[in-house]
Motif scaffolding. Structure first.
Motif: not given
Length: 256
Positions: A222-224
């Motif tokens: 989810s961070a990228e």
């Protein structure tokens, strides 16, 4: 038989190692270069990993080479749509997203080299085990094409603009030791032992709670996800333009 000797043979080979899937890119005579059909078969194999309930996935190349990138002889074009000139790029983007979404640990076992799109594929895995004599390279510009598979985005995020630019514009080979120092490789092992070491790491990870692993992977992804999703259409557009320019140049050369 492999895809090298029989056009009907599989390009991707799946092996079950006590509940751990080992998926081989299986075109050793072409150094496991990826054609459009390779991505289709890889997608099917990834679906099998989920369907069979495998505990982890090791991705490797048949023989002594991980992957030479996109197959230059078959080219990236597929279909007649507006993005047809770079359809393989779009297909690869989807399959690499599928790879990242696999709920179990994924480990790339790199022997020889991971080049171009092959490097992108290795970096789509959670961990990368590399032979000490392996190297990584992105010679796109030298081939009159643009980086694909999200590699320009990933290297810029990981290394910063100037280091990424040097690798992408100059096509410089990055030795495994330097790749490890830069955080692009998890662990370096003796040549010929990457699959066995990846299996050992996979077995270690399988001792952990499967639910916790899946949720942790979701957090990492989810961070990228948002940034990469926004980057992919631009990458596809640039790849399409590059292929059209290349085709036009070859056409002009034919009349010279």
């Amino acid at each position: 038989m492999t895809g090298d000797t029989n056009p009907e043979a599989a390009l991707i080979r799946y092996e079950d190692r006590d509940g751990i899937a080992v998926v081989f890119l299986d075109r050793p005579r072409q150094r496991n270069a990826l054609c459009y059909e390779s991505w289709t078969e890889l997608s099917i194999a990834l679906g099998g990993v989920v369907a069979y309930g495998d505990r982890a996935l090791v991705l490797a190349g048949a023989g002594d080479f991980f992957c030479a990138g996109g197959d230059l002889k078959t080219g990236p074009a597929h279909g007649d749509g507006p993005l047809g000139p770079a359809s393989r790029v779009e297909h690869a983007q989807r399959v690499m997203e599928q790879l990242k979404a696999v709920p179990v640990p994924t480990i790339a076992a790199v022997e020889g080299a991971a080049v171009g799109l092959g490097w992108s594929l290795a970096l789509a895995c959670d961990l990368v085990v590399s032979a000490s004599d392996a190297f990584f390279a992105a010679p796109f510009v030298a081939r009159a094409v643009v980086p694909d598979g999200g590699l320009a985005w990933r290297l810029t995020q990981q290394l910063g603009r100037t280091r990424a630019a040097s690798l992408l514009l100059r096509g410089t080979r990055l030795p495994a030791s330097e790749a490890e120092r830069l955080g692009l490789v998890t662990e370096i092992v003796e040549p010929g032992s990457t699959v066995s070491r990846a299996l050992s790491i996979a077995d270690e990870l399988c001792q952990a709670d499967a639910g916790a692993i899946e949720m942790t992977k979701r957090l990492i992804n989810s961070a990228e996800a948002a940034q990469l999703a926004a980057f992919h259409p631009l990458e596809l557009a640039m790849a399409t333009v590059a292929q059209q320019r290349s085709a036009a140049a070859k056409g002009r050369a034919g009349y010279s």
